[in-house]
Each structure stands twice: as structure tokens, then as C-alpha cells.
Design a protein around this motif. Structure first.
Motif, PDB file in Angstrom:
ATOM      1  N   MET A   1       0.846  -1.199   0.000  1.00 18.51           N
ATOM      2  CA  MET A   1       0.000   0.000   0.000  1.00 18.51           C
ATOM      3  C   MET A   1       0.884   1.254   0.000  1.00 18.51           C
ATOM      4  SD  MET A   1      -2.639   1.067   2.988  1.00 18.51           S
ATOM      5  CE  MET A   1      -3.106   2.769   3.209  1.00 18.51           C
ATOM      6  N   VAL A   2       0.667   2.090  -0.990  1.00 21.22           N
ATOM      7  CA  VAL A   2       1.471   3.311  -1.103  1.00 21.22           C
ATOM      8  C   VAL A   2       0.917   4.365  -0.143  1.00 21.22           C
ATOM      9  CG1 VAL A   2       2.152   5.181  -2.653  1.00 21.22           C
ATOM     10  CG2 VAL A   2       2.088   2.828  -3.501  1.00 21.22           C
ATOM     11  N   ILE A   3       1.802   4.998   0.611  1.00 19.48           N
ATOM     12  CA  ILE A   3       1.393   6.050   1.537  1.00 19.48           C
ATOM     13  C   ILE A   3       1.541   7.409   0.863  1.00 19.48           C
ATOM     14  CG2 ILE A   3       1.783   7.093   3.814  1.00 19.48           C
ATOM     15  CD1 ILE A   3       0.851   4.153   3.940  1.00 19.48           C
ATOM     16  N   LEU A   4       2.713   7.666   0.289  1.00 25.41           N
ATOM     17  CA  LEU A   4       2.891   8.938  -0.426  1.00 25.41           C
ATOM     18  C   LEU A   4       4.028   8.845  -1.438  1.00 25.41           C
ATOM     19  CD1 LEU A   4       5.536  10.687   0.744  1.00 25.41           C
ATOM     20  CD2 LEU A   4       4.036  10.939   2.691  1.00 25.41           C
ATOM     21  N   GLU A   5       3.995   9.763  -2.360  1.00 29.36           N
ATOM     22  CA  GLU A   5       5.023   9.812  -3.401  1.00 29.36           C
ATOM     23  C   GLU A   5       5.562  11.207  -3.510  1.00 29.36           C
ATOM     24  OE1 GLU A   5       4.815   8.016  -7.429  1.00 29.36           O
ATOM     25  OE2 GLU A   5       2.938   7.163  -6.702  1.00 29.36           O
ATOM     26  N   THR A   6       6.851  11.314  -3.834  1.00 27.28           N
ATOM     27  CA  THR A   6       7.454  12.599  -4.167  1.00 27.28           C
ATOM     28  C   THR A   6       8.019  12.444  -5.580  1.00 27.28           C
ATOM     29  OG1 THR A   6       9.671  12.015  -3.405  1.00 27.28           O
ATOM     30  CG2 THR A   6       8.143  12.880  -1.751  1.00 27.28           C
ATOM     31  N   ARG A  12       5.864   3.265   1.059  1.00 28.18           N
ATOM     32  CA  ARG A  12       4.792   2.267   1.108  1.00 28.18           C
ATOM     33  C   ARG A  12       4.916   1.476   2.403  1.00 28.18           C
ATOM     34  NH1 ARG A  12       7.564  -2.200   0.911  1.00 28.18           N
ATOM     35  NH2 ARG A  12       9.163  -2.634  -0.677  1.00 28.18           N
ATOM     36  N   ARG A  13       3.844   0.749   2.744  1.00 31.34           N
ATOM     37  CA  ARG A  13       3.899  -0.133   3.911  1.00 31.34           C
ATOM     38  C   ARG A  13       5.016  -1.144   3.741  1.00 31.34           C
ATOM     39  NH1 ARG A  13      -1.635  -0.482   6.169  1.00 31.34           N
ATOM     40  NH2 ARG A  13      -1.822   1.597   7.061  1.00 31.34           N
ATOM     41  N   PHE A  14       5.610  -1.554   4.857  1.00 28.12           N
ATOM     42  CA  PHE A  14       6.613  -2.620   4.818  1.00 28.12           C
ATOM     43  C   PHE A  14       5.993  -3.936   4.381  1.00 28.12           C
ATOM     44  CE2 PHE A  14       9.193  -0.246   8.103  1.00 28.12           C
ATOM     45  CZ  PHE A  14      10.327  -0.155   7.332  1.00 28.12           C
ATOM     46  N   LEU A  62      -0.161   6.387  11.330  1.00 32.59           N
ATOM     47  CA  LEU A  62       1.256   6.720  11.486  1.00 32.59           C
ATOM     48  C   LEU A  62       2.073   5.446  11.300  1.00 32.59           C
ATOM     49  CD1 LEU A  62       0.956   8.950  14.694  1.00 32.59           C
ATOM     50  CD2 LEU A  62       0.834   9.677  12.295  1.00 32.59           C
ATOM     51  N   GLY A  63       3.394   5.600  11.275  1.00 33.23           N
ATOM     52  CA  GLY A  63       4.242   4.408  11.169  1.00 33.23           C
ATOM     53  C   GLY A  63       5.522   4.726  10.436  1.00 33.23           C
ATOM     54  N   LEU A  64       6.329   3.685  10.278  1.00 29.27           N
ATOM     55  CA  LEU A  64       7.524   3.793   9.445  1.00 29.27           C
ATOM     56  C   LEU A  64       7.227   3.078   8.148  1.00 29.27           C
ATOM     57  CD1 LEU A  64      10.436   3.103  11.963  1.00 29.27           C
ATOM     58  CD2 LEU A  64       9.747   5.302  10.978  1.00 29.27           C
ATOM     59  N   TRP A  65       7.651   3.668   7.049  1.00 31.50           N
ATOM     60  CA  TRP A  65       7.341   3.116   5.736  1.00 31.50           C
ATOM     61  C   TRP A  65       8.608   2.866   4.919  1.00 31.50           C
ATOM     62  CZ3 TRP A  65       4.311   7.914   6.718  1.00 31.50           C
ATOM     63  CH2 TRP A  65       3.139   7.626   7.406  1.00 31.50           C
ATOM     64  N   ALA A  66       8.568   1.765   4.185  1.00 31.27           N
ATOM     65  CA  ALA A  66       9.658   1.464   3.263  1.00 31.27           C
ATOM     66  C   ALA A  66       9.774   2.607   2.269  1.00 31.27           C
ATOM     67  CB  ALA A  66       9.360   0.159   2.529  1.00 31.27           C
ATOM     68  N   THR A  67      11.008   3.040   2.036  1.00 31.66           N
ATOM     69  CA  THR A  67      11.231   4.194   1.157  1.00 31.66           C
ATOM     70  C   THR A  67      11.979   3.723  -0.086  1.00 31.66           C
ATOM     71  OG1 THR A  67      11.165   5.636   3.070  1.00 31.66           O
ATOM     72  CG2 THR A  67      12.211   6.526   1.086  1.00 31.66           C
TER      73      THR A  67
END
Ligand code: COA
Length: 168
Positions: A1-6, A12-14, A62-67
Motif C-alpha cells: 500500500m502506497v502512503i505517499l510519493e514525491t 509504502r507499507r513494509f 502513522l508508522g515507518l514506511w519502506a522508502t
């Protein structure tokens, strides 16, 4: 699941399959020198990854996301928004950690800027902080570049952090 894009990054979620790539970062003393818990073992990395698989268990938005670095689709770190209670105050921290090979290209600034906007626009937060060891000049620079200013120093018997803050 994608959280945000730049422009260059995707968060995305881990997934469990991120474990080896995340451990390659968490075992590196240079990357972890400014974290109170230092380097992590494989098992500790697995526990952290599993903790964040569906977002932070108590605050799923909230959380930490794979970048991911979009040009090569490579996993290059983990960034995110973390809840803390500091001096009885609920805070949300912008957190970033990137593979050394990708430092110095403005990627952490790009990530932090996007997380700030995401926190304000999507999550309706009104204040965001960064918790930074006083010697972590790269991180202090990132905080400055996204408009944060030093709010106060937080310390206990074991650790000392500068609390940089930005208010909507
Ligand atoms: C902190 C970190 C994410 C910065 O990543 P980055 O992608 O290199 O950061 P940026 O390229 O966006 O750089 C931001 C600014 O800091 C400066 N900077 C980068 N590394 C620096 C260093 N070691 N010392 C001083 N300034 C530094 C950059 O020059 C840039 O400023 P400029 O645009 O005016 O030149 C990266 O060093 C890292 O992952 N460190 C280990 C994990 C960590 O400590 N995370 C933060 C915990 S609070």
C-alpha cells in the motif's frame, strides 16, 4: 500500500520481504550512531518491521514506511511519522533513515518535506517535531531545510535530543 510519493521517492507499507534490506541498514553502526538503541540484530529488525506492517498498531495512520527510490525501484531506507508522548504532550515525529549510497542528494529533505505536508493535509496534524541527537548535523540540516526550529532540549539520564518543531 502506497502512503505517499514525491518526485524521486515512494513510501509504502513494509512487506516481510523488506527484512534483509532493512537489516543491512540497521546493522550499520554509522547509520545507527545517533539512535538510543544503536544497531539492531536481525531478530530486532524483524520485530520492528512486523510492528509496523499495518501502520503503528495504536495509530495505524502513522508508522515507518519502506522508502523506495523511484528511478531504480530500489529500497533505500525507511521514513515515516511516529507518535511519542514527551512531557505529557502528544507529539508526532518526522523520522528518516537512508542508505549511505543515497546521502547528499537532497532525498531526506524531499522525504521530510512530503511527510510534513502529509501530516498536515492528510492527517490534520497541527505540529510536527524531529528528535535529533546534538551531533547529528545532517539531520539538523534536514530539519532546518523543512522550516523547523529548535524548540527545546529533551534529556533523561541516558540520552539527550534536540526537539525541533514546526507548527502548521
Ligand atoms: C540524516 C540523513 C537522513 C540525511 O540524508 P540526506 O539525504 O543526505 O540529506 P539531504 O541530502 O537532504 O541533506 C540535507 C542537508 O544536510 C546537509 N548534510 C548532509 N549530510 C551532512 C553531514 N554529514 N554534515 C553536515 N551537513 C550535512 C546537506 O548538505 C544538506 O544541506 P544543503 O542542501 O544546504 O547542502 C542521513 O544522513 C541518514 O540517513 N543518517 C542516518 C540516520 C539518521 O541519523 N537519521 C536521523 C535521525 S534524527
Amino acid at each position: 500500500m502506497v502512503i505517499l510519493e514525491t518526485e524521486r521517492l515512494l513510501m509504502r507499507r513494509f512487506q516481510i520481504s523488506d527484512l534483509d534490506a532493512l537489516f543491512a541498514l540497521y546493522r550499520d553502526p554509522m547509520l545507527r550512531q545517533f539512535f538510543p538503541d544503536g544497531t539492531l540484530t536481525y531478530q530486532e529488525t524483524r520485530e520492528e518491521l512486523e510492528w509496523f506492517l499495518h501502520g503503528h498498531p495504536q495509530h495505524p495512520k502513522l508508522g515507518l514506511w519502506a522508502t523506495i527510490y523511484k528511478p531504480t525501484e530500489s529500497f533505500i531506507g525507511r521514513c515515516g511519522l511516529l507518535p511519542w508522548t514527551i512531557n505529557q504532550r502528544q507529539e508526532v515525529e518526522i523520522s528518516y533513515l537512508l542508505d549511505k549510497a543515497y546521502w547528499g542528494q537532497g532525498l531526506a529533505t524531499e522525504a521530510a518535506q512530503a511527510l510534513l505536508r502529509y501530516g498536515y493535509d492528510q492527517l490534520q496534524l497541527t505540529r510536527l517535531i524531529c528528535l535529533i541527537h546534538p551531533h547529528n548535523h545532517a539531520s539538523i540540516n534536514v530539519a532546518h531545510k523543512v522550516g523547523m526550529t529548535l524548540d527545546y532540549v529533551h534529556e533523561d539520564e541516558k540520552w539527550r535530543d534536540l526537539v525541533y518543531a514546526h507548527t502548521r
